[in-house]
Design a protein around this motif. Sequence first.
Motif, PDB file in Angstrom:
ATOM      1  N   VAL A 189     -11.528 -12.294  36.233  1.00  0.00           N
ATOM      2  CA  VAL A 189     -12.662 -12.156  37.143  1.00  0.00           C
ATOM      3  C   VAL A 189     -13.677 -11.169  36.573  1.00  0.00           C
ATOM      4  N   GLY A 190     -13.177 -10.079  36.001  1.00  0.00           N
ATOM      5  CA  GLY A 190     -14.075  -9.084  35.416  1.00  0.00           C
ATOM      6  C   GLY A 190     -14.860  -9.623  34.242  1.00  0.00           C
ATOM      7  N   LEU A 191     -14.190 -10.390  33.390  1.00  0.00           N
ATOM      8  CA  LEU A 191     -14.876 -10.976  32.235  1.00  0.00           C
ATOM      9  C   LEU A 191     -15.899 -12.017  32.675  1.00  0.00           C
ATOM     10  N   GLY A 192     -15.548 -12.784  33.722  1.00  0.00           N
ATOM     11  CA  GLY A 192     -16.522 -13.738  34.260  1.00  0.00           C
ATOM     12  C   GLY A 192     -17.735 -13.037  34.828  1.00  0.00           C
ATOM     13  N   GLY A 193     -17.512 -11.891  35.491  1.00  0.00           N
ATOM     14  CA  GLY A 193     -18.624 -11.107  36.010  1.00  0.00           C
ATOM     15  C   GLY A 193     -19.479 -10.531  34.903  1.00  0.00           C
TER      16      GLY A 193
ATOM     17  N   LYS B 266      -9.259 -16.550  44.782  1.00  0.00           N
ATOM     18  CA  LYS B 266     -10.208 -17.594  44.383  1.00  0.00           C
ATOM     19  C   LYS B 266     -10.508 -17.435  42.899  1.00  0.00           C
ATOM     20  N   SER B 267      -9.579 -17.945  42.098  1.00  0.00           N
ATOM     21  CA  SER B 267      -9.622 -17.743  40.659  1.00  0.00           C
ATOM     22  C   SER B 267      -8.910 -18.883  39.965  1.00  0.00           C
ATOM     23  N   ASP B 268      -9.426 -19.271  38.810  1.00  0.00           N
ATOM     24  CA  ASP B 268      -8.727 -20.282  38.012  1.00  0.00           C
ATOM     25  C   ASP B 268      -7.354 -19.777  37.602  1.00  0.00           C
ATOM     26  N   ALA B 269      -7.236 -18.464  37.445  1.00  0.00           N
ATOM     27  CA  ALA B 269      -5.962 -17.877  37.025  1.00  0.00           C
ATOM     28  C   ALA B 269      -4.868 -18.087  38.071  1.00  0.00           C
TER      29      ALA B 269
ATOM     30  N   ALA C 217     -16.926 -18.351  34.692  1.00  0.00           N
ATOM     31  CA  ALA C 217     -17.652 -17.363  35.504  1.00  0.00           C
ATOM     32  C   ALA C 217     -16.808 -16.848  36.659  1.00  0.00           C
ATOM     33  N   GLU C 218     -15.828 -17.628  37.079  1.00  0.00           N
ATOM     34  CA  GLU C 218     -14.968 -17.282  38.210  1.00  0.00           C
ATOM     35  C   GLU C 218     -15.784 -17.164  39.506  1.00  0.00           C
ATOM     36  N   ALA C 219     -15.079 -16.830  40.597  1.00  0.00           N
ATOM     37  CA  ALA C 219     -15.703 -16.889  41.918  1.00  0.00           C
ATOM     38  C   ALA C 219     -16.848 -15.913  42.095  1.00  0.00           C
TER      39      ALA C 219
END
Length: 392
Positions: free
Chosen positions: A48-52, A259-262, A306-308
């Motif tokens: 999530v952090g990398l997507g942000g 809410k994450s692909d992970a 990009a994640e949620a």
Amino acid sequence: MRRRNTIFAGTTLLATCMSLALVASPVMAKEVVKIAFIGPLTGGVSNVGLGGRNSADLAVRLRNQDPKSKYTYELVAQDDECKPNVGVQVATKVAADKNIVAGVTHYCSAVAMATVGVYNRFGMPAVVWGAVLPEVTYGNDFKEVHRVNGTMINQNEVAYKFMAGLGYKKWAIIHDTTDYGKGHNKYFSEFLKKGGGTVLGTFGVTADQQDFTTELTKIRELNPDVIYFGGLTPLGVRIRTQMAKLGIKAQFQGTSGIKSDAYIQGVGKELAEGSLSFIEGAPWEKLPGGLFFTSKYAQQKYGESAEAYGPFAFAAANLIMDAVEKVGPDRKKVRDVLNKTRDVDTIVGKVTFDDHRQNIVSLITKYVVENGAWVVWEDSSYGKGKRKLAGL
């Protein structure tokens, strides 16, 4: 005669040199303005952090391509590891650097709570892009702290009403014992009790707990319709996996934290099927700006999705740069412009900050896992009545 020719030659040479200098002189470079991004770039929620970070980076890249932009922007990324003590360290490092005008800050609520005083003390504007604990904005009156996403109050009110509307009546609650998990438990329980639902049991677990046999065995005996989980993806993966091993058939209801692909990758397509999540804002995938974002994000070929919450980081970075374009790289002036944000179009919908710099979010989007992907509820087979959630 010789003297006149010498003067003429010298004048001609000087003119020629000046002409060449003008031709070779580069276009005046724009002033470089630094903005920070802070989020969990390593650890259990690093996806999530990398997507942000990528999303904030995309906003900067696109702005730097705009010939109308007055400045060149540079993103300074820092890893808070989703740990409050680390978050305070990097927030202090960033805020003490006067060359950084503002920051796109924090996904983890415990970190956001620990750092708000830092931004206030150094007078650095910060726009939170993911943390949902209400106290991040409402716990103090720090004019430097803004939040572009909504809070867990919004999430849990919609979540309860939605689940009750489907016919569910009995819940068991598992939450992590951080401020984030305790907050979700507090607000969901309040709405549930007001609405007439029943909490059969509440179980607090540590964020690094591995074995849930004791808690889940008790939950199995309670026989709830739904297991509500208030926590982040890594913990949710472990709980959902162990539910299956113990034969628990209850519906799994998560918060925005899963809410994450992970999450889907971690539990596998089959076990993830039917899991629920609720997140602030309009379904950005359907907004014109959302389609623009996804196409531009894909063009950059980032190594992570990009994640949620990526769209919120993108929106936060743009709000900061818009403010800089208006008043220049002055922290106090940028803060004041951000404080007056009203009805601004972004890829996550309209953004208006209230008297505590909290974005007023009018909509929560409901998601369900279908065939290995998070799908907006209304667009899913479940929402259309073609598939049923557990227990219905």
